[in-house]
Design an enzyme around this catalytic site. Sequence first.
Site, short mmCIF file in Angstrom:
data_model
loop_
_atom_site.label_atom_id
_atom_site.label_comp_id
_atom_site.label_asym_id
_atom_site.label_seq_id
_atom_site.Cartn_x
_atom_site.Cartn_y
_atom_site.Cartn_z
N LYS A 1 17.34 -47.28 29.16
CA LYS A 1 18.37 -48.31 29.49
C LYS A 1 18.05 -49.41 28.25
CE LYS A 1 18.88 -47.30 34.39
NZ LYS A 1 20.21 -47.14 34.33
N ARG B 1 20.76 -38.06 40.93
CA ARG B 1 21.49 -36.85 41.26
C ARG B 1 20.62 -35.47 41.08
NH1 ARG B 1 26.18 -37.89 37.02
NH2 ARG B 1 25.55 -39.99 37.45
#
Length: 496
Positions: A277, A351
């Site tokens: 990120k 996920r």
Amino acid sequence: MQISLDTKPFASLETDALVTYVFENGDLTQGRPAELDKLTGGMLSRLSKSGELTGKSLETTLLHAPAGFKAARLLLIGAGKREQFNPATLRKVAGAALRYLKARAAHKVVFLVREGDSTDAVAQAVTESAIVSDFETDKYKTDKKNDKFIETFTIAGFSEAEKAGGEKGIARGRIIGDAQNFTRDLVNEPSNKLTPKILAEKAEAMAKEAGLAVEILDEKKIAALKMGALLSVAQGSVEPPRMIVITYTPANPKPGAPIIGLVGKAVTFDTGGISIKPADGMEKMKYDMAGGATMLGIMRAVAGLKPNVKVICVVPSTENMPGGKAQKPGDIQTAMSGKTIEVLNTDAEGRLILADGVHYAKQLGATHLVDAATLTGAIVVALANINVGVFGSDQAWTDKLLASAKAAGEKMWQMPMDDEYREFIKGSFADIQNIGSGKGGGSITGAWFIREFAGDTPWIHLDIAGTAWNDDAKPWLAKGPTGVALRTLLHLIQSF
Ligand code: BES
Ligand code: MN
Ligand code: ZN
């Protein structure tokens, strides 16, 4: 903070401040406002005429040494339009009043409910909101504002006949408010103070104290169970992963009731991994364990509320780090279910860990699933910090949750789950891929990925990326973790 109910005439209560709420363009000739107006010798009417008292939402009018009252101060807080008044408004009003008075060094506060509001549900809502609004995030500040604290919070306006019900409401509200703050405390912890191992220890201690069954799977057990999706995220970190499992079994289970599986994402820090990120704002990724913390808070409350359904809580926890051992884009992993996953972006890690969490919850016997996760930036684009994104595979189950959200006063919005979106995550080299193929709808493809592991079991996914963290303090809530979704899920669990 001590919370209690006092049925004595409110004007006779000795306190630092007595607070009540008034409506916009409210009638001062009837009900409680008329009583207050009379006691104060027409002060409310005068303030209203002069335009100072309007009842607009969260307007504060503070009267010192009010005539007719034993209270040192009388606070009138605006509740907006009467037609729009609901339990959510009441919570904001009570919370904002508490924070307003706390900032002004009041220690003893009386909250006077309006005529018609002396119910168990109102006592519960006001109690929850008092506890939640009292929460501060100053744990690591050495210079705490120790002179600013609420010592007693008394609810007034109840009759003797209504007292027992009101006290039951307070008891329930206390369990729920404390649980929400337990969640917020965990979310507030920075990643150096809260690794997966420490989170598991805290969860275990909480469960034991609450009398809940608990099992912590360490990295060896996780490997033995072939939880390959969780392991793939964890492999980049020197901190080992944990799978936290807490179970509540009711004394008298309701026949035919579901077994609810709660699965919460607990990434104690999300750097993005090799798909790293940007630095700007990365510090906020300590709250990437909010979904897991919410489920742990729920279990803490469930132990006290003793609902009639069995609840299994599964919290996969890991860091998401880059490093020599980290997984890389293109890697193919095998989840516990046996499905193969092409990891196209290591930052779509939530996920992955939920895939194994959901599969394991089913294996443990859950018949109805809810997961909560700070899953996508895309849900922030879609719904900002206002609504939780709701995704479901079974409309009846989803409708129950949406009704609970309404009742609990939490804003949630159902998102579409058309089959077309499922195509976006069809794998090229494995069964599925962990990001959509560049066509937008990022929060939906994230949800579809988890759904692949829920299969036919009714399942709901709550994307709380936008709502689990409050960037700016609100009049009724401190800056930082919100504890969103906890009250809704507790309402859902208690609806059986
Ligand atoms: N933890 C983030 C999602 C997030 C974003 C939480 C903003 C809170 C605030 C999640 O793991 C993530 O990185 N998601 C990616 C998915 C993408 C790579 C498909 C995202 O949303 O950018
Ligand atoms: Mn991520
Ligand atoms: Zn994440």
